[in-house]
Design a protein around this motif. Structure first.
Motif, PDB file in Angstrom:
ATOM      1  N   GLU A   1       0.812  -1.219   0.000  1.00  0.00           N
ATOM      2  CA  GLU A   1       0.000   0.000   0.000  1.00  0.00           C
ATOM      3  C   GLU A   1       0.844   1.267   0.000  1.00  0.00           C
ATOM      4  O   GLU A   1       0.344   2.355  -0.290  1.00  0.00           O
ATOM      5  CB  GLU A   1      -0.935   0.015   1.209  1.00  0.00           C
TER       6      GLU A   1
ATOM      7  N   THR B   1       3.773   3.679  -5.122  1.00  0.00           N
ATOM      8  CA  THR B   1       3.255   4.429  -6.265  1.00  0.00           C
ATOM      9  C   THR B   1       4.318   4.431  -7.356  1.00  0.00           C
ATOM     10  O   THR B   1       5.510   4.584  -7.071  1.00  0.00           O
ATOM     11  CB  THR B   1       2.920   5.884  -5.881  1.00  0.00           C
TER      12      THR B   1
ATOM     13  N   ARG C   1      -0.181   2.463  -6.914  1.00  0.00           N
ATOM     14  CA  ARG C   1      -0.899   3.486  -7.666  1.00  0.00           C
ATOM     15  C   ARG C   1      -0.077   3.880  -8.889  1.00  0.00           C
ATOM     16  O   ARG C   1       1.163   3.838  -8.865  1.00  0.00           O
ATOM     17  CB  ARG C   1      -1.169   4.705  -6.776  1.00  0.00           C
TER      18      ARG C   1
ATOM     19  N   VAL D   1       0.652   6.965 -11.584  1.00  0.00           N
ATOM     20  CA  VAL D   1       0.525   8.407 -11.776  1.00  0.00           C
ATOM     21  C   VAL D   1       1.248   8.797 -13.066  1.00  0.00           C
ATOM     22  O   VAL D   1       2.431   8.476 -13.255  1.00  0.00           O
ATOM     23  CB  VAL D   1       1.107   9.188 -10.583  1.00  0.00           C
TER      24      VAL D   1
ATOM     25  N   ALA E   1      -8.407   8.666 -16.368  1.00  0.00           N
ATOM     26  CA  ALA E   1      -8.943   8.134 -15.111  1.00  0.00           C
ATOM     27  C   ALA E   1      -9.388   6.684 -15.246  1.00  0.00           C
ATOM     28  O   ALA E   1      -9.520   5.978 -14.232  1.00  0.00           O
ATOM     29  CB  ALA E   1     -10.108   8.999 -14.638  1.00  0.00           C
TER      30      ALA E   1
ATOM     31  N   PHE F   1      -5.470   5.207 -14.854  1.00  0.00           N
ATOM     32  CA  PHE F   1      -4.482   5.664 -13.885  1.00  0.00           C
ATOM     33  C   PHE F   1      -5.157   6.269 -12.665  1.00  0.00           C
ATOM     34  O   PHE F   1      -6.324   6.648 -12.704  1.00  0.00           O
ATOM     35  CB  PHE F   1      -3.529   6.673 -14.542  1.00  0.00           C
ATOM     36  N   ASP F   2      -4.369   6.383 -11.610  1.00  0.00           N
ATOM     37  CA  ASP F   2      -4.896   6.929 -10.354  1.00  0.00           C
ATOM     38  C   ASP F   2      -4.739   8.438 -10.261  1.00  0.00           C
ATOM     39  O   ASP F   2      -5.472   9.090  -9.510  1.00  0.00           O
ATOM     40  CB  ASP F   2      -4.190   6.262  -9.172  1.00  0.00           C
ATOM     41  N   GLY F   3      -3.772   8.977 -10.980  1.00  0.00           N
ATOM     42  CA  GLY F   3      -3.556  10.408 -10.874  1.00  0.00           C
ATOM     43  C   GLY F   3      -2.646  10.934 -11.953  1.00  0.00           C
ATOM     44  O   GLY F   3      -2.086  10.183 -12.764  1.00  0.00           O
TER      45      GLY F   3
ATOM     46  N   LEU G   1      -9.386  11.884 -10.814  1.00  0.00           N
ATOM     47  CA  LEU G   1      -7.942  11.713 -10.705  1.00  0.00           C
ATOM     48  C   LEU G   1      -7.390  12.476  -9.505  1.00  0.00           C
ATOM     49  O   LEU G   1      -7.810  13.607  -9.238  1.00  0.00           O
ATOM     50  CB  LEU G   1      -7.252  12.250 -11.965  1.00  0.00           C
TER      51      LEU G   1
END
Length: 344
Positions: free
Chosen positions: A171, A174, A194, A196, A232, A235-237, A273
Motif C-alpha cells: 500500500e 506508487t 498506484r 501516476v 482516469a 491511472f490513479d492520478g 484523478l
C-alpha cells in the motif's frame, strides 16, 4: 484533505540528491513518501539517479579508469555528453560517490560531496522498511522507451526488483512516469501500487513520439476534460509542474484561510484523478518574481506564501526539496495561522 509531502530525491535541499543521507534525513524531517528516479545499469540493476547521465551527480569524471566511457547519446530527443549508467555494471558504479547537483546554489549540501555511494532501488526499500513509521515510495521510471531500445526493459526490471523485495501490492507503493506505456506494462505485470502519469507543461511523451512522430498528442491536449476522463480509466492520478498548476493564480497571504482555485486541480478531481505537483523549492531562483527577496538567487524568498498558496489549491501531494518547509507550510494551512519555521 491535507496533501502528501513527497521528498523529492530525498531531502535534496540539504544533502546530495538520491544519497542515503538525503533519504534518511527526509524521513527524519517528516516526509510521507520518498521519490527516487530509477535508471538501469548494463547488468539490469536499478540505481537511483535523476538521469542516466551521471557526470553532474557523481565523481565519475575523477575516475581515470572510466575516462573512455565518456560518450555522447541522444535520450528522448536530447543530445547529452557524459557518462551513462547503462554503460556500467553495478559493481563498477559502487566505486562512485554522490555529489550535489547545484553546488553554487546549495553549498551546504555540497559540503557532503563524496560521503555516500550510489544506491540501488533495493537499498532504498530496505531504508523504508526500517523506518520508524510507514513512509511511501513514489518511484519515477525514467526514459522507458529509450531503455527498451537498448534492451533494458524498464517494466520488467522494476517489477522484478519490487517483487524480490516483497513490495508487490504494498500500500506504500506508487509508480510515476512521463510515459504511459511503462505504467500500463507494470499494471499488466501485477506490480500493484498506484499509477501516476507525469505531464510536462509542453511537448509530448517519448512513447507517443516513438509511436506517432509529429502527430503525437501533446501533454497539453492530454489535459482536456475528455482526455482526463480517459486517463482516469487507467491511472490513479496525474502530476504536473508548478507553472501548469498555478497558471493565472496569484499567491495569497499566508494566513488567508480561503481556498485557492486552480483550474487543473478542479478538473482533475472532477475526472476522478488525484493530482500532484513538482517541485517546491524556497530559493529565489525558483520562486515567482514577486516573491523573491534580495538579489541573491540562493537566498530563500517568500517561500511560505508560495507553498501555502499551492497547498490551498487542494492538490493531493507536493514534491519538495526541503521536506521540513513543506511540512511546515501544510501545518500552517491546516491550522489557519501564520508564522515562519523551517530548518536552519
Amino acid at each position: 484533505m491535507t496533501p502528501l509531502v513527497i521528498a523529492h530525491r530525498g531531502a535534496s535541499g540539504y544533502r546530495p540528491e538520491h544519497s542515503r543521507s538525503a533519504y534518511e534525513l527526509a524521513i527524519e524531517l517528516g516526509a510521507d513518501a520518498i521519490e527516487p528516479d530509477l535508471v538501469p545499469t548494463a547488468d539490469g540493476v536499478l540505481v537511483l539517479r535523476h538521469e542516466n547521465e551521471i557526470s553532474g551527480t557523481t565523481d565519475v569524471a575523477d575516475h581515470s579508469e572510466f575516462r573512455d566511457r565518456r560518450t555522447t547519446k541522444t535520450v528522448d530527443g536530447d543530445r547529452l555528453t557524459g557518462w551513462f549508467t547503462e554503460d556500467f555494471t553495478w559493481d563498477e558504479l559502487t566505486t562512485l560517490r554522490t555529489r550535489e547537483r547545484l553546488p553554487a546554489l546549495r553549498p551546504d549540501s555540497a559540503a557532503h560531496d563524496g560521503q555516500d555511494p550510489i544506491l540501488r532501488l533495493e537499498d532504498l526499500l530496505a531504508i523504508l522498511d526500517a523506518a520508524p513509521r510507514p513512509v511511501g515510495l513514489v518511484a519515477e521510471v525514467k526514459h522507458a522507451t529509450y531503455f527498451d531500445g537498448v534492451s533494458l526493459p524498464m517494466g520488467q526490471l522494476v517489477d522484478q526488483a519490487i517483487g524480490a523485495a516483497g513490495w508487490r501490492d504494498d500500500e506504500r507503493l506508487t509508480f510515476e512516469c512521463f510515459e504511459k506505456g511503462v505504467l500500463r506494462d507494470l499494471a499488466a505485470r501485477g506490480a500493484g501500487g498506484r499509477l501516476v502519469y507525469l505531464q510536462e507543461g509542453r511537448g509530448s511523451a517519448a512513447d507517443e513520439v516513438a509511436a506517432h512522430g509529429s502527430a503525437a498528442p501533446t501533454y497539453a491536449t492530454e489535459r482536456t476534460d475528455p482526455a482526463l476522463a480517459a486517463l482516469a480509466d487507467e491511472f490513479d492520478g496525474i502530476s504536473v509542474d508548478l507553472k501548469t498548476l498555478m497558471a493565472g493564480v496569484d499567491p495569497v497571504a499566508v494566513d488567508d484561510p480561503r481556498p485557492v482555485r486552480s483550474p487543473i486541480v478542479d478538473r482533475a478531481h472532477a475526472a476522478g484523478l488525484a493530482i500532484y505537483t513538482w517541485t517546491l523549492r524556497p530559493e529565489n531562483r525558483f520562486l515567482p518574481a514577486p516573491l523573491r527577496r534580495g538579489g541573491d538567487v540562493a537566498a530563500h524568498g517568500d517561500w511560505e506564501r508560495w507553498y501555502t498558496s499551492i497547498i490551498r489549491t487542494g492538490v493531493d501531494g507536493v514534491f519538495a526539496d526541503h521536506t521540513d518547509l513543506a511540512v511546515h507550510a501544510r501545518s500552517v494551512v491546516a491550522d489557519g495561522a501564520g508564522g515562519v519555521g523551517g530548518r536552519a
